[in-house]
Design a protein around this motif. Structure first.
Motif, PDB file in Angstrom:
ATOM      1  N   PRO A   1      45.967  40.177  27.316  1.00 35.17           N
ATOM      2  CA  PRO A   1      45.890  38.915  26.565  1.00 35.17           C
ATOM      3  C   PRO A   1      46.225  37.701  27.448  1.00 35.17           C
ATOM      4  O   PRO A   1      45.616  36.651  27.316  1.00 35.17           O
ATOM      5  CB  PRO A   1      46.907  39.088  25.442  1.00 35.17           C
ATOM      6  CG  PRO A   1      47.641  40.349  25.700  1.00 35.17           C
ATOM      7  CD  PRO A   1      46.967  41.098  26.796  1.00 35.17           C
ATOM      8  N   ASP A   2      47.186  37.826  28.377  1.00 34.98           N
ATOM      9  CA  ASP A   2      47.527  36.678  29.219  1.00 34.98           C
ATOM     10  C   ASP A   2      46.959  36.841  30.626  1.00 34.98           C
ATOM     11  O   ASP A   2      47.433  36.212  31.562  1.00 34.98           O
ATOM     12  CB  ASP A   2      49.050  36.503  29.320  1.00 34.98           C
ATOM     13  CG  ASP A   2      49.704  36.545  27.962  1.00 34.98           C
ATOM     14  OD1 ASP A   2      49.160  35.896  27.052  1.00 34.98           O
ATOM     15  OD2 ASP A   2      50.735  37.243  27.817  1.00 34.98           O
ATOM     16  N   GLY A   3      45.973  37.696  30.758  1.00 35.56           N
ATOM     17  CA  GLY A   3      45.404  37.962  32.079  1.00 35.56           C
ATOM     18  C   GLY A   3      44.573  36.800  32.579  1.00 35.56           C
ATOM     19  O   GLY A   3      44.490  35.760  31.929  1.00 35.56           O
ATOM     20  N   PRO A   4      43.966  36.988  33.741  1.00 37.18           N
ATOM     21  CA  PRO A   4      43.198  35.884  34.340  1.00 37.18           C
ATOM     22  C   PRO A   4      41.939  35.529  33.529  1.00 37.18           C
ATOM     23  O   PRO A   4      41.451  34.404  33.631  1.00 37.18           O
ATOM     24  CB  PRO A   4      42.802  36.422  35.719  1.00 37.18           C
ATOM     25  CG  PRO A   4      42.909  37.910  35.611  1.00 37.18           C
ATOM     26  CD  PRO A   4      43.958  38.203  34.585  1.00 37.18           C
TER      27      PRO A   4
ATOM     28  N   ALA B   1      33.560  36.146  41.023  1.00 42.85           N
ATOM     29  CA  ALA B   1      34.242  37.327  41.568  1.00 42.85           C
ATOM     30  C   ALA B   1      35.461  36.910  42.385  1.00 42.85           C
ATOM     31  O   ALA B   1      36.461  37.617  42.432  1.00 42.85           O
ATOM     32  CB  ALA B   1      33.274  38.132  42.433  1.00 42.85           C
ATOM     33  N   LEU B   2      35.371  35.747  43.032  1.00 41.57           N
ATOM     34  CA  LEU B   2      36.416  35.349  43.980  1.00 41.57           C
ATOM     35  C   LEU B   2      37.818  35.214  43.366  1.00 41.57           C
ATOM     36  O   LEU B   2      38.769  35.790  43.883  1.00 41.57           O
ATOM     37  CB  LEU B   2      36.002  34.066  44.715  1.00 41.57           C
ATOM     38  CG  LEU B   2      35.076  34.318  45.910  1.00 41.57           C
ATOM     39  CD1 LEU B   2      33.724  34.872  45.501  1.00 41.57           C
ATOM     40  CD2 LEU B   2      34.901  33.059  46.733  1.00 41.57           C
ATOM     41  N   PRO B   3      37.951  34.480  42.249  1.00 37.98           N
ATOM     42  CA  PRO B   3      39.310  34.339  41.701  1.00 37.98           C
ATOM     43  C   PRO B   3      39.891  35.652  41.149  1.00 37.98           C
ATOM     44  O   PRO B   3      41.085  35.720  40.880  1.00 37.98           O
ATOM     45  CB  PRO B   3      39.144  33.306  40.582  1.00 37.98           C
ATOM     46  CG  PRO B   3      37.693  33.169  40.343  1.00 37.98           C
ATOM     47  CD  PRO B   3      36.976  33.642  41.552  1.00 37.98           C
ATOM     48  N   LEU B   4      39.036  36.690  41.005  1.00 37.39           N
ATOM     49  CA  LEU B   4      39.557  37.961  40.485  1.00 37.39           C
ATOM     50  C   LEU B   4      40.169  38.823  41.590  1.00 37.39           C
ATOM     51  O   LEU B   4      40.844  39.819  41.318  1.00 37.39           O
ATOM     52  CB  LEU B   4      38.427  38.745  39.800  1.00 37.39           C
ATOM     53  CG  LEU B   4      37.921  38.171  38.459  1.00 37.39           C
ATOM     54  CD1 LEU B   4      36.765  38.998  37.931  1.00 37.39           C
ATOM     55  CD2 LEU B   4      39.052  38.135  37.438  1.00 37.39           C
ATOM     56  N   ALA B   5      39.907  38.457  42.859  1.00 36.54           N
ATOM     57  CA  ALA B   5      40.348  39.299  43.974  1.00 36.54           C
ATOM     58  C   ALA B   5      41.852  39.535  43.948  1.00 36.54           C
ATOM     59  O   ALA B   5      42.318  40.665  44.065  1.00 36.54           O
ATOM     60  CB  ALA B   5      39.929  38.659  45.297  1.00 36.54           C
TER      61      ALA B   5
ATOM     62  N   ALA C   1      29.042  41.562  31.661  1.00 38.69           N
ATOM     63  CA  ALA C   1      29.115  42.414  32.848  1.00 38.69           C
ATOM     64  C   ALA C   1      30.543  42.462  33.399  1.00 38.69           C
ATOM     65  O   ALA C   1      31.046  43.522  33.778  1.00 38.69           O
ATOM     66  CB  ALA C   1      28.151  41.897  33.912  1.00 38.69           C
ATOM     67  N   MET C   2      31.212  41.326  33.404  1.00 33.63           N
ATOM     68  CA  MET C   2      32.577  41.278  33.938  1.00 33.63           C
ATOM     69  C   MET C   2      33.530  42.086  33.058  1.00 33.63           C
ATOM     70  O   MET C   2      34.399  42.807  33.559  1.00 33.63           O
ATOM     71  CB  MET C   2      33.044  39.825  34.049  1.00 33.63           C
ATOM     72  CG  MET C   2      32.292  39.042  35.130  1.00 33.63           C
ATOM     73  SD  MET C   2      32.595  37.264  35.052  1.00 33.63           S
ATOM     74  CE  MET C   2      33.749  37.075  36.395  1.00 33.63           C
ATOM     75  N   GLU C   3      33.359  41.955  31.737  1.00 32.70           N
ATOM     76  CA  GLU C   3      34.216  42.714  30.823  1.00 32.70           C
ATOM     77  C   GLU C   3      34.006  44.215  30.991  1.00 32.70           C
ATOM     78  O   GLU C   3      34.966  44.992  30.978  1.00 32.70           O
ATOM     79  CB  GLU C   3      33.913  42.332  29.369  1.00 32.70           C
ATOM     80  CG  GLU C   3      34.659  41.086  28.941  1.00 32.70           C
ATOM     81  CD  GLU C   3      34.066  40.464  27.679  1.00 32.70           C
ATOM     82  OE1 GLU C   3      33.470  41.206  26.876  1.00 32.70           O
ATOM     83  OE2 GLU C   3      34.201  39.225  27.536  1.00 32.70           O
ATOM     84  N   ARG C   4      32.753  44.591  31.162  1.00 33.21           N
ATOM     85  CA  ARG C   4      32.472  46.024  31.311  1.00 33.21           C
ATOM     86  C   ARG C   4      32.967  46.540  32.649  1.00 33.21           C
ATOM     87  O   ARG C   4      33.441  47.673  32.748  1.00 33.21           O
ATOM     88  CB  ARG C   4      30.972  46.277  31.194  1.00 33.21           C
ATOM     89  CG  ARG C   4      30.500  46.108  29.753  1.00 33.21           C
ATOM     90  CD  ARG C   4      29.057  46.536  29.600  1.00 33.21           C
ATOM     91  NE  ARG C   4      28.600  46.253  28.253  1.00 33.21           N
ATOM     92  CZ  ARG C   4      27.339  46.037  27.930  1.00 33.21           C
ATOM     93  NH1 ARG C   4      26.392  46.097  28.866  1.00 33.21           N
ATOM     94  NH2 ARG C   4      27.008  45.798  26.687  1.00 33.21           N
TER      95      ARG C   4
END
Ligand code: ARG
Length: 598
Positions: free
Chosen positions: A27-30, A52-56, A15-18
């Motif tokens: 490649p070096d993303g979070p 979801a929080l660390p992606l903000a 779900a997160m990837e989509r």
């Protein structure tokens, strides 16, 4: 619910990837971590995902909006909607997940016919060594050794249950200076003890040992003779060897009595076993450039560990007189345990259960072994430390007369007190029971109480030994847990079919919150076992079994089982049965047998 958690974790990742293909493409993303954990409160459902929080920050979006996007993608996966109700977003952006009731019921159904109760077996695992108990010859086994014995046995049982080949090793102290002292002293005061089996009993031997130690400490001539005696023994002198053998046999028989009473299996492989490998340890350390000669002693200086003067501390492997010590033996043992079979044990994980006082010793030898390259890839060396056993006054455990407590006496007293409690209870309830029943129950409860009191503490802290507390019928105690099992056995005696006949084909439909609470508690078992396997903390299993008993008692007090409506009875009986099976298996992994009546 480990399997379900794995499935949900995978679904959340998809779900997160989509939802955020731009992050997935970096490649070096979070990257994505769903941060899936059991819900902190029942009203939050079964699991919560905080990913979801660390992606903000990297996405520059509000965490609740990120959570909403993940939820939308979750809802697009049919496998997810079959498993869960609609997710809820809470607080700053937590995703709360609630399993569908029918899926929970399916999980219960799966466990009803499964002797492993949902705990998957490991496959093709390498041996695990658990080094525990390990008392010293010619000395009495003390409460510290009892703690090691109880904790080590429980860890070995959990690892064995998971399917690891476990080597339960008793690294008894059967080598070194103490024998030189003891043999020298006995030659003078009780020579018969050195040539005839059982000429003195262990208590006397312990006293002789104390005398020998006292002489050693202030008599130089005695010291010299003792040292010569050690050299003779280690060199294989037949007379010394025979004396040593006799002394060992005698202690061994005493230790065995304790192990038999507590149903502990152990293979003895004492310090003497590693004698032939000590030279090689020194040679190996020398070859790898780690060895330094300091003041005549050969040692390895530790990295990152320094003494008061700020200089690095050494691990001494050979004393200036050429003798080896406790650390050398432990190094030889590590080398042997990790070495591939048939030269060694081929272990992947080696666990040491001793008092916390030996933490520095193990940290030192572990570091030396690592730097010497003796660990295979992924090899783990772990010290499992525990605190002191204290009396109720918070001081070191002693008898009223101020002596050290003998284990035999301690176990006897636990059983005697359990028997007195039982007789009092029987009298109150106006029950009369056969003598054999009373003895069996008292022995089981008394020994269970001692084991459980020890295991239920976080082992790192010191623990206060109290017969009253460990034998109480209420609270986090063995009697409370044993009583829950007895209560369920009572349901069967009153006509409830727990063997599965009545519950076998009936659909598992639950309606009451107490039933759901029990279902959810029962399904936590596999995760708890995985935790104990990883963290080596048996108290986690104790806490779980205690909570399970509480949830069960609440269910049984508040919801009719035997008098339930016809369609509600089989599923409730099924819950009773699974509770009993879980308690029996769990207590079994703590080394505690259960009772049908008490
Ligand atoms: N004999 C030691 C003692 O009584 C415990 C040995 C623990 N195991 C080891 N490999 N060092 O303290």
């Amino acid at each position: 619910m480990l399997r379900i958690a794995q499935t949900l974790d995978a679904q959340l990742r998809v779900a997160m990837e989509r939802a955020f293909p731009q992050v997935a493409a970096q490649p070096d993303g979070p990257g994505f971590d769903p941060q899936l954990a059991p819900a902190s409160k029942p009203e939050f459902g079964d699991f919560q995902a905080n990913g979801a929080l660390p992606l903000a920050k990297p996405l520059g979006q509000a965490p609740r909006a990120i959570a909403a996007a993940i939820v939308e993608q979750l809802q697009g996966q049919p496998a997810f909607t079959e498993l869960c109700l609609e997710p809820q977003i809470a607080g700053p952006g937590f995703i709360n997940l609630t399993l569908r009731p029918e899926r929970l019921a399916d999980e219960v159904q799966l466990r009803l016919g499964d002797p492993r109760l949902g705990v998957p077996p490991v496959q093709g695992a390498a041996p695990v060594v658990v080094d525990f108990s390990s008392p010293n010859i010619a000395k009495e086994m003390h409460v510290g050794h009892l703690r090691s014995t109880i904790i080590g046995d429980s860890l070995a049982r959990v690892l064995e249950f998971r399917g690891h080949p476990v080597l339960r090793l008793n690294h008894v102290g059967d080598w070194g200076t103490q024998f030189g002292m003891l043999i020298t002293h006995l030659k003078q005061v009780a020579p018969e003890a050195l040539s005839t089996a059982d000429a003195v009993d262990l208590g006397d031997l312990v006293a002789f040992y104390r005398q020998a130690k006292a002489r050693f400490d202030d008599d130089e001539a005695f010291q010299t003779t003792s040292r010569e005696e050690v050299v003779k023994l280690q060199g294989g002198d037949p007379v010394s060897r025979q004396a040593w053998q006799l002394l060992c046999d005698q202690s061994r028989r005493e230790f065995q009595k304790i192990y038999d009473r507590l149903a502990i299996r152990l293979s003895e492989r004492g310090e003497s076993f590693y004698n032939p490998y000590l030279e090689a340890v020194v040679a190996d350390l020398d070859a790898s450039g780690l060895l330094v000669t300091d003041d005549g002693a050969r040692c390895v200086f530790l990295e990152g560990v320094s003494g008061k003067d700020g200089k690095p501390l050494p691990v001494i492997v050979q004393k200036s007189d050429g003798g080896f010590n406790y650390a050398t033996t432990d190094l030889a043992a590590i080398r042997y345990r990790f070495a591939a079979a048939p030269e060694g044990d081929g272990a992947r994980r080696v666990i040491y259960v001793t008092d916390a006082g030996q933490a520095n010793h193990f940290a030192g030898v572990f570091q030396v072994a690592r730097r010497a390259g003796w660990l295979p890839d992924g090899g783990r060396l772990e010290h499992v430390p525990f605190g002191l056993v204290q009396g109720e006054d918070g001081k070191k455990l002693k008898t009223r007369a101020g002596d050290t407590v003998r284990l035999r006496d301690l176990l006897d007293e636990a059983v005697e007190r359990a028997e007195a409690d039982l007789r009092r209870r029987l009298a109150e309830e106006g029950r009369s029971e056969e003598e054999a029943f009373i003895q069996h129950v008292a022995t089981t409860v008394g020994l269970a109480a001692v084991k459980y009191a020890d295991l239920s503490q976080n082992r790192i802290t010191n623990y206060q030994f109290s017969f009253d507390r460990m034998l109480a019928l209420q609270g986090n105690t063995a009697p409370y847990l044993l009583y829950a099992v007895v209560r369920i056995a009572g349901i069967a005696r009153k006509g409830g079919d727990l063997a599965g006949g009545e519950a076998a084909d009936a659909p598992l439909i639950f309606t009451e919150p107490q039933e759901w609470a029990l279902v959810r508690e029962l399904l936590r078992f596999d995760a708890v076992i995985a935790e104990v396997e990883e963290e080596l903390l048996p108290n986690r299993l104790c806490t779980y079994l205690f909570e399970l008993s509480q949830v069960f008692n609440r269910f049984y007090d508040q919801v009719p089982v035997l008098k339930a409506e016809p369609e509600a009875r089989p599923p409730r009986l099924a819950l009773c049965r699974l509770t009993a099976d879980t308690l029996k298996l769990g207590l079994g992994l703590l080394g505690i047998p259960t009772l049908e009546r008490m």
